[in-house]
Scaffold this motif. Structure first.
Motif, mmCIF file in Angstrom:
data_model
loop_
_atom_site.group_PDB
_atom_site.id
_atom_site.type_symbol
_atom_site.label_atom_id
_atom_site.label_comp_id
_atom_site.label_asym_id
_atom_site.label_seq_id
_atom_site.Cartn_x
_atom_site.Cartn_y
_atom_site.Cartn_z
ATOM 1 N N GLY A 1 -4.820 2.708 20.648
ATOM 2 C CA GLY A 1 -3.589 3.496 21.123
ATOM 3 C C GLY A 1 -2.656 3.836 19.389
ATOM 4 N N ASN A 2 -1.441 4.226 19.922
ATOM 5 C CA ASN A 2 -0.568 4.483 18.558
ATOM 6 C C ASN A 2 -0.208 3.242 18.300
ATOM 7 N N TRP A 3 -0.322 2.970 16.846
ATOM 8 C CA TRP A 3 -0.041 1.674 16.214
ATOM 9 C C TRP A 3 1.658 1.937 15.869
ATOM 10 N N GLU A 4 2.191 0.746 15.592
ATOM 11 C CA GLU A 4 3.556 0.862 15.239
ATOM 12 C C GLU A 4 3.738 1.104 13.755
ATOM 13 N N PHE A 5 2.432 1.286 13.030
ATOM 14 C CA PHE A 5 2.627 1.502 11.618
ATOM 15 C C PHE A 5 1.248 1.870 11.283
ATOM 16 N N ASP A 6 1.359 2.462 10.191
ATOM 17 C CA ASP A 6 -0.135 2.919 9.651
ATOM 18 C C ASP A 6 -0.558 2.027 8.128
ATOM 19 N N PRO A 7 -1.604 1.497 8.825
ATOM 20 C CA PRO A 7 -2.302 0.581 7.567
ATOM 21 C C PRO A 7 -2.564 1.070 6.202
ATOM 22 N N MET A 8 -2.820 2.259 6.287
ATOM 23 C CA MET A 8 -2.918 2.903 4.830
ATOM 24 C C MET A 8 -1.571 3.155 4.138
ATOM 25 N N GLU A 9 -0.345 2.716 4.965
ATOM 26 C CA GLU A 9 0.861 2.842 3.983
ATOM 27 C C GLU A 9 1.414 1.358 3.657
ATOM 28 N N LEU A 10 0.560 0.239 4.120
ATOM 29 C CA LEU A 10 0.914 -1.130 3.714
ATOM 30 C C LEU A 10 1.101 -1.189 2.216
ATOM 31 N N ASN A 11 1.966 -2.303 1.821
ATOM 32 C CA ASN A 11 2.122 -2.578 0.592
ATOM 33 C C ASN A 11 1.245 -3.816 0.224
ATOM 34 N N ASN A 12 1.029 -4.056 -0.848
ATOM 35 C CA ASN A 12 0.029 -5.169 -1.279
ATOM 36 C C ASN A 12 0.840 -6.517 -0.935
ATOM 37 N N PRO A 13 0.277 -7.360 0.088
ATOM 38 C CA PRO A 13 1.006 -8.450 0.150
ATOM 39 C C PRO A 13 0.717 -9.629 -0.803
ATOM 40 N N PHE A 14 0.061 -9.262 -1.837
ATOM 41 C CA PHE A 14 -0.113 -10.127 -2.857
ATOM 42 C C PHE A 14 0.287 -9.500 -4.375
ATOM 43 N N PRO A 15 1.469 -9.056 -4.516
ATOM 44 C CA PRO A 15 1.867 -8.382 -5.645
ATOM 45 C C PRO A 15 1.648 -8.939 -7.134
ATOM 46 N N ASN A 16 1.638 -10.371 -7.068
ATOM 47 C CA ASN A 16 1.750 -11.029 -8.290
ATOM 48 C C ASN A 16 0.132 -11.837 -8.432
ATOM 49 N N ASN A 17 -0.912 -11.160 -7.523
ATOM 50 C CA ASN A 17 -2.077 -11.801 -7.662
ATOM 51 C C ASN A 17 -2.205 -13.120 -7.335
ATOM 52 N N GLU A 18 -1.299 -13.506 -6.407
ATOM 53 C CA GLU A 18 -1.303 -14.823 -5.926
ATOM 54 C C GLU A 18 -2.275 -15.153 -4.680
ATOM 55 N N GLY A 19 -3.020 -14.081 -4.200
ATOM 56 C CA GLY A 19 -3.816 -14.094 -3.304
ATOM 57 C C GLY A 19 -4.508 -12.726 -3.247
ATOM 58 N N SER A 20 -5.449 -12.570 -2.484
ATOM 59 C CA SER A 20 -6.289 -11.236 -2.700
ATOM 60 C C SER A 20 -6.685 -10.950 -1.146
ATOM 61 N N VAL A 21 -6.914 -9.608 -1.086
ATOM 62 C CA VAL A 21 -7.465 -8.963 0.288
ATOM 63 C C VAL A 21 -9.105 -8.505 0.202
ATOM 64 N N SER A 22 -9.815 -8.770 0.932
ATOM 65 C CA SER A 22 -11.171 -8.440 0.696
ATOM 66 C C SER A 22 -11.726 -7.649 2.187
ATOM 67 N N LEU A 23 -12.504 -6.495 1.994
ATOM 68 C CA LEU A 23 -12.946 -5.825 3.082
ATOM 69 C C LEU A 23 -14.380 -5.613 3.125
ATOM 70 N N TRP A 24 -15.267 -6.295 4.026
ATOM 71 C CA TRP A 24 -16.565 -6.128 4.076
ATOM 72 C C TRP A 24 -17.203 -4.936 4.995
ATOM 73 N N ALA B 1 -10.047 2.113 1.790
ATOM 74 C CA ALA B 1 -10.120 1.400 0.470
ATOM 75 C C ALA B 1 -9.463 2.196 -0.668
ATOM 76 N N LYS B 2 -9.797 3.562 -0.662
ATOM 77 C CA LYS B 2 -9.490 4.291 -1.602
ATOM 78 C C LYS B 2 -7.837 4.414 -1.582
ATOM 79 N N LYS B 3 -7.145 4.445 -0.195
ATOM 80 C CA LYS B 3 -5.857 4.781 -0.277
ATOM 81 C C LYS B 3 -5.173 3.240 -0.596
ATOM 82 N N LEU B 4 -5.665 2.219 -0.468
ATOM 83 C CA LEU B 4 -5.371 0.960 -0.812
ATOM 84 C C LEU B 4 -6.062 0.147 -1.889
ATOM 85 N N PRO B 5 -5.983 0.567 -2.977
ATOM 86 C CA PRO B 5 -6.734 0.118 -4.128
ATOM 87 C C PRO B 5 -6.738 -1.260 -4.465
ATOM 88 N N TRP B 6 -5.770 -2.133 -3.950
ATOM 89 C CA TRP B 6 -5.662 -3.422 -4.154
ATOM 90 C C TRP B 6 -6.581 -4.291 -3.191
#
Length: 394
Positions: free
Chosen positions: A314-337, A354-359
């Protein structure tokens, strides 16, 4: 009083005929067929009225059948009269709903790492997680899986949305005392919950892992040409399924239950979805049967499968490709398989995400399919990367 033959044969002519008699009063002897014409007109009028009545009855029947076809039956809520029994531990949410859960790994009280695990489509909290007891002990990890709303022993949520699922996760963590932060892993269609948590509760996350996350072709950031090109590669039945779930979600129940056309490759077990690696994984999984598999959709397909489709596509409340890095200070990471040979989730769109979210740490397995998480080696590699920061080798 003299009466002619017509008066004798038709002492009570119908209204139309009376009018015709009056009209032709001066011509009755010269036009004997006039009354017959009027009678035929009268009969024709009565037939039209009858046909109109029949048409109205047929239309009403079609509408009633159509309404029944598109209106899903009420769910069989666990613990309610006539519903299945509650057989799992559950928490009660603030709105009165219940979420069922299952704990794996080391005891929560002494675990170094606490992970919430989100299952996918047509699955539940008891799905196959190929981590041995020894590995979980070594990682010092506590794993909490739960039935998403409408699945297993968890109550349906008729107001379910991408956003609502994030707050279900947060409340689950709080009710079970996981602390201020926790790790989050999602599989397949269940990853919409993970995206939602990164949007609405990023401050609660220690790290994130997404395994073969299902794509929504209508995310605004996708180039229309690319999304259209990849969409057209799907089987026709799946194109219709996704189109209906997005554009006319009220017809999702009808599409998924009608018998006129093929409706879903995954539910109908289409062979195009299988590749050698997934077939081998499925065979291994079959040797470890899930004793609770019969409970996955025990409350009804609509509040589990069909609601999933409507939320995911459906229509999401947000666009995932506009998300900010939840770990800007590298205190965690996001992996995608992602599996390159995944027939359900196109790698072309995953690469674009992955290109749109380089983190995001993007891992594409060359001959991998949709069952990557259920391969022992890759499952362990995903946990080690998430918890220990180990670079995976595959």
């Amino acid at each position: 009083m003299n009466r002619n033959a017509s008066d004798i044969l038709l002492p009570h002519p119908p209204p139309t005929a009376v009018k015709c008699q009056l009209h032709y009063r001066g011509q009755r002897r010269s036009c004997p067929g006039a009354l017959l014409v009027c009678l035929l007109a009268s009969v024709s009028l009565e037939c039209e009225k009858m046909l109109a009545a029949v048409a109205a009855i047929v239309a009403a029947g079609v509408l009633a059948y159509g309404y029944k076809s598109v209106k899903p039956p009420p769910p069989k809520i666990c613990g309610s009269p006539g519903g299945p029994p509650v057989t799992s531990p559950r928490i009660r949410l603030h709105d009165g709903r219940h979420l069922a859960y299952r704990e794996r790994g080391v005891a929560k009280e002494r675990a170094k790492y606490k992970v919430i695990l989100v299952h996918g489509f047509n699955s539940c909290k008891d799905f196959y997680v190929p981590l041995s007891r020894e590995v979980m002990e070594e990682l010092d990890v506590y794993i909490l899986a739960f039935d998403r709303p409408g699945y297993g022993d968890s109550d349906p949520n008729p107001k379910r949305s991408v956003k609502s699922e994030a707050f279900d996760v947060q409340e689950l963590a709080d009710k079970l005392g996981l602390g201020a932060k926790f790790y989050l892993m999602g599989v397949s269609l269940g990853t919409h919950v993970v995206w939602s948590c990164m949007k609405y509760i990023p401050h609660r996350l220690s790290g994130v892992s997404l395994s073969v996350p299902v794509i929504n072709f209508w995310w605004p950031s996708f180039p229309p040409e690319l999304a259209h090109e990849v969409y057209k590669k799907q089987l026709k039945r799946d194109q219709w399924k996704l189109w209906i779930a997005h554009h006319t979600p009220g017809l999702t129940y009808w599409w998924m239950t009608q018998k006129l056309f093929p409706y879903s490759s995954i539910m109908q077990g289409h062979p195009i979805l299988a590749n050698e690696r997934d077939v081998a994984t499925a065979q291994a999984m079959s040797k470890v049967p899930n004793p609770h598999e019969h409970k996955i959709r025990q409350q009804g397909d609509y509040e589990s499968l069909h609601r999933d489709l409507k939320v995911q596509f459906g229509n999401w409340e947000f666009d995932p490709m506009e998300l900010n890095n939840p770990f800007p200070n590298n205190e965690g990471s996001v992996s995608l398989w992602q599996g390159h040979n995944d027939k359900l989730v196109p790698f072309e769109l995953q690469r674009y995400v992955a290109k749109k979210l380089p983190w995001i740490k993007y891992h594409e397995v060359a001959d991998g399919g949709h069952l990557l998480f259920h391969e022992p080696g890759l499952c362990e590699a995903a946990f080690r990367e998430l918890l220990l920061g180990e670079e995976p080798s595959f």
